[in-house]
Design a protein around this motif. Structure first.
Motif, mmCIF file in Angstrom:
data_model
loop_
_atom_site.group_PDB
_atom_site.id
_atom_site.type_symbol
_atom_site.label_atom_id
_atom_site.label_comp_id
_atom_site.label_asym_id
_atom_site.label_seq_id
_atom_site.Cartn_x
_atom_site.Cartn_y
_atom_site.Cartn_z
ATOM 1 N N THR A 1 0.729 6.121 16.098
ATOM 2 C CA THR A 1 1.164 5.330 17.316
ATOM 3 C C THR A 1 1.423 4.027 16.955
ATOM 4 O OG1 THR A 1 -1.178 5.006 18.128
ATOM 5 C CG2 THR A 1 -0.132 7.144 18.713
ATOM 6 N N GLY A 2 0.877 3.363 15.916
ATOM 7 C CA GLY A 2 0.985 2.093 15.976
ATOM 8 C C GLY A 2 0.025 1.135 16.831
ATOM 9 N N ILE A 3 -0.701 1.970 17.409
ATOM 10 C CA ILE A 3 -1.724 1.062 18.458
ATOM 11 C C ILE A 3 -3.127 0.642 17.688
ATOM 12 C CG2 ILE A 3 -3.187 1.457 20.475
ATOM 13 C CD1 ILE A 3 -1.124 3.211 21.445
ATOM 14 N N ASP B 1 -1.670 -18.243 13.394
ATOM 15 C CA ASP B 1 -0.641 -18.409 13.921
ATOM 16 C C ASP B 1 0.124 -17.278 14.686
ATOM 17 O OD1 ASP B 1 0.093 -17.250 11.743
ATOM 18 O OD2 ASP B 1 1.235 -19.229 10.894
ATOM 19 N N GLY B 2 -0.563 -16.005 14.316
ATOM 20 C CA GLY B 2 0.027 -15.010 14.879
ATOM 21 C C GLY B 2 1.415 -14.467 14.559
ATOM 22 N N ASP B 3 1.801 -14.746 13.528
ATOM 23 C CA ASP B 3 3.319 -14.406 13.023
ATOM 24 C C ASP B 3 3.176 -13.641 11.603
ATOM 25 O OD1 ASP B 3 2.536 -16.083 10.824
ATOM 26 O OD2 ASP B 3 4.380 -17.115 10.786
ATOM 27 N N GLY B 4 1.963 -12.989 11.457
ATOM 28 C CA GLY B 4 1.957 -11.928 10.263
ATOM 29 C C GLY B 4 2.268 -10.494 11.140
ATOM 30 N N PHE B 5 2.578 -9.842 9.869
ATOM 31 C CA PHE B 5 3.013 -8.440 10.256
ATOM 32 C C PHE B 5 3.011 -7.397 9.248
ATOM 33 C CE2 PHE B 5 6.716 -10.737 9.558
ATOM 34 C CZ PHE B 5 7.749 -9.869 8.642
ATOM 35 N N ILE B 6 3.231 -5.976 9.366
ATOM 36 C CA ILE B 6 2.973 -5.116 8.291
ATOM 37 C C ILE B 6 4.782 -4.286 8.505
ATOM 38 C CG2 ILE B 6 2.171 -2.922 7.479
ATOM 39 C CD1 ILE B 6 -0.464 -4.068 8.627
ATOM 40 N N ASP C 1 10.932 0.112 9.156
ATOM 41 C CA ASP C 1 10.710 -0.781 10.247
ATOM 42 C C ASP C 1 9.857 -1.984 9.679
ATOM 43 O OD1 ASP C 1 9.676 -2.149 12.532
ATOM 44 O OD2 ASP C 1 8.886 -0.216 13.481
ATOM 45 N N ARG C 2 10.618 -3.131 9.956
ATOM 46 C CA ARG C 2 10.027 -4.500 9.419
ATOM 47 C C ARG C 2 8.717 -4.941 10.055
ATOM 48 N NH1 ARG C 2 11.069 -10.229 9.715
ATOM 49 N NH2 ARG C 2 11.110 -11.070 7.773
ATOM 50 N N HIS C 3 8.575 -4.596 11.403
ATOM 51 C CA HIS C 3 7.474 -5.083 12.148
ATOM 52 C C HIS C 3 6.962 -3.632 12.425
ATOM 53 C CE1 HIS C 3 9.628 -8.880 12.332
ATOM 54 N NE2 HIS C 3 8.352 -9.450 12.406
ATOM 55 N N ALA C 4 6.428 -2.635 11.569
ATOM 56 C CA ALA C 4 5.929 -1.458 12.082
ATOM 57 C C ALA C 4 4.489 -1.649 12.682
ATOM 58 C CB ALA C 4 5.761 -0.602 10.866
ATOM 59 N N PHE C 5 3.673 -2.855 12.256
ATOM 60 C CA PHE C 5 2.519 -3.092 12.838
ATOM 61 C C PHE C 5 2.327 -4.588 13.009
ATOM 62 C CE2 PHE C 5 1.963 0.780 10.189
ATOM 63 C CZ PHE C 5 1.414 1.647 11.151
ATOM 64 N N PRO C 6 1.945 -5.163 14.268
ATOM 65 C CA PRO C 6 1.381 -4.299 15.148
ATOM 66 C C PRO C 6 2.521 -3.842 16.049
ATOM 67 C CG PRO C 6 0.418 -6.546 15.302
ATOM 68 C CD PRO C 6 1.540 -6.671 14.086
ATOM 69 N N ALA C 7 2.254 -2.709 16.769
ATOM 70 C CA ALA C 7 3.534 -1.929 17.630
ATOM 71 C C ALA C 7 3.122 -2.186 19.149
ATOM 72 C CB ALA C 7 3.814 -0.639 17.077
ATOM 73 N N ASP C 8 2.101 -2.756 19.587
ATOM 74 C CA ASP C 8 1.473 -2.609 20.788
ATOM 75 C C ASP C 8 1.512 -3.927 21.416
ATOM 76 O OD1 ASP C 8 -0.502 -3.781 19.164
ATOM 77 O OD2 ASP C 8 -1.835 -2.156 19.635
ATOM 78 N N LEU D 1 0.666 -1.133 0.039
ATOM 79 C CA LEU D 1 0.082 -0.043 0.138
ATOM 80 C C LEU D 1 0.917 1.029 0.081
ATOM 81 C CD1 LEU D 1 -2.688 1.308 0.441
ATOM 82 C CD2 LEU D 1 -2.476 1.283 2.833
ATOM 83 N N ILE D 2 0.642 2.144 -1.103
ATOM 84 C CA ILE D 2 1.385 3.535 -1.197
ATOM 85 C C ILE D 2 0.668 4.510 -0.290
ATOM 86 C CG2 ILE D 2 2.285 5.301 -2.714
ATOM 87 C CD1 ILE D 2 2.827 2.448 -4.489
ATOM 88 N N ASP D 3 1.159 5.146 0.327
ATOM 89 C CA ASP D 3 0.681 6.498 1.244
ATOM 90 C C ASP D 3 1.752 7.427 1.111
ATOM 91 O OD1 ASP D 3 -1.440 7.877 2.813
ATOM 92 O OD2 ASP D 3 -0.205 7.405 4.435
ATOM 93 N N GLY D 4 1.621 8.588 0.222
ATOM 94 C CA GLY D 4 2.579 9.516 0.147
ATOM 95 C C GLY D 4 4.068 8.950 0.009
ATOM 96 N N ASP D 5 4.903 9.146 1.026
ATOM 97 C CA ASP D 5 6.235 8.775 0.855
ATOM 98 C C ASP D 5 6.604 7.421 1.651
ATOM 99 O OD1 ASP D 5 6.063 9.615 3.539
ATOM 100 O OD2 ASP D 5 8.089 11.030 3.444
ATOM 101 N N ARG D 6 5.270 6.846 2.012
ATOM 102 C CA ARG D 6 5.439 5.508 2.800
ATOM 103 C C ARG D 6 5.090 4.219 1.850
ATOM 104 N NH1 ARG D 6 6.792 5.471 8.518
ATOM 105 N NH2 ARG D 6 8.074 7.503 8.552
ATOM 106 N N ARG D 7 5.566 3.304 2.222
ATOM 107 C CA ARG D 7 5.058 1.780 1.402
ATOM 108 C C ARG D 7 5.185 0.913 2.600
ATOM 109 N NH1 ARG D 7 5.650 5.697 -1.686
ATOM 110 N NH2 ARG D 7 6.259 5.580 -3.558
ATOM 111 N N TYR D 8 3.827 0.618 2.736
ATOM 112 C CA TYR D 8 3.337 -0.636 3.572
ATOM 113 C C TYR D 8 3.454 -1.838 3.089
ATOM 114 C CZ TYR D 8 2.424 3.617 6.526
ATOM 115 O OH TYR D 8 2.466 4.717 7.193
#
Length: 291
Positions: free
Chosen positions: A111-113, A56-61, A72-79, A35-42
């Protein structure tokens, strides 16, 4: 670029794409969507194995800069919470929403929350796949196993079934001007599907003269044309392709990306024409610059 590669893959070089060598960014874990949002790519990562239904709980963004630098390889979830097999994403109201098997999760971008969760309506197994923001705060979600598209109101967590007649519903884009969606299908048995138009209040209709294949990502370019990705085959793994379409979804023409991509999934198209393509089976993201 090897000048014989396009011939080997049966691809055609079109103006505006792949004049420069593509860049491969490794280090992901079964990436499914960009996903492209301005100068970020998720980048959503299903996890260590290609199991889109594993809780299995091993997914991330992951978060990257516009130049491909990993922020940040694991930007989300961050909480401290978990994702299982995240796929398509959309941003609205300051939240990053992601489809995760049988639910939609929303994270505060700043915040990543995690501040939102809505489970899909009951009705059997589901595979929440892609998301599209409608511009009025709502989201459209494709459910591949149900062949369905839903509208989700994040304010009420209310779901509305728009159609269940798109076999293998996958990639989705929404046009606020026409108040209609286009949905790519990969087929009820994952062996081949078609492109559908879904007007507001109307039934889904297959696009005559549109693409047929194991269709995944779908995006509209700044000039109005469409791009859709096609895995071509799942077993054995086969280099996939991207197809350029007219604005109405017809006349599919393969692009030469300059590199074979195993599992081209839900890609992103930047404003300058650069394509960010998750190579799901290669644990990488391919950045194909415009000419």
């Amino acid at each position: 670029m090897n000048r014989f590669l396009p011939l080997a893959l049966g691809l055609t070089l079109l103006p505006g794409f792949a004049a420069a060598a593509p860049r491969v960014i490794p280090g992901f874990a079964t990436p499914e969507s960009v996903l492209i949002d301005g100068d970020r790519r998720y980048v959503s990562n299903i996890g260590t194995t290609l199991d889109p239904l594993a809780k299995d709980g091993d997914g991330f963004i992951s978060s990257l800069g516009a130049d491909g630098t990993l922020i940040d390889r694991h930007a989300f979830p961050a909480d401290g919470t978990t994702l299982d097999a995240p796929k398509g994403m959309a941003i609205t109201g300051g939240r990053l929403y992601v489809a995760d098997i049988d639910r939609v999760i929303g994270f505060d971008i700043a915040t990543g929350i995690r501040g939102f969760e809505a489970s899909l309506p009951a009705g059997g197994p589901s595979l929440a796949n892609d998301l599209a923001a409608t511009g009025d705060g709502a989201l459209l979600l494709s459910d591949t196993l149900r062949g369905a598209v839903y509208r989700l109101d994040p304010a009420t967590r209310g779901w509305t079934l728009l159609t269940d007649a798109i076999p293998g519903a996958n990639g989705i884009v929404y046009d606020a001007a026409t108040r209609a969606a286009l949905v790519a299908g990969l087929g009820a048995d994952f062996s081949g599907g078609d492109l559908y138009t879904l007007p507001e209040g109307g039934p889904a209709r297959r696009v005559e003269g549109g693409p047929h294949g194991i269709l995944d990502g779908l995006a509209r370019l700044p000039d109005g044309r469409l791009l859709v990705s096609d895995w071509i085959a799942l077993s054995p793994p086969t280099p996939g392709r991207l197809l350029l379409l007219r604005p109405d979804g017809t006349d599919p023409t393969p692009l030469d990306l300059g590199i074979p991509i195993l599992g081209p999934a839900d890609f992103g198209a930047a404003a300058d024409g650069t394509l960010w393509i998750p190579a799901t089976l290669g644990d990488a993201v391919v950045v194909a610059p415009p000419s």
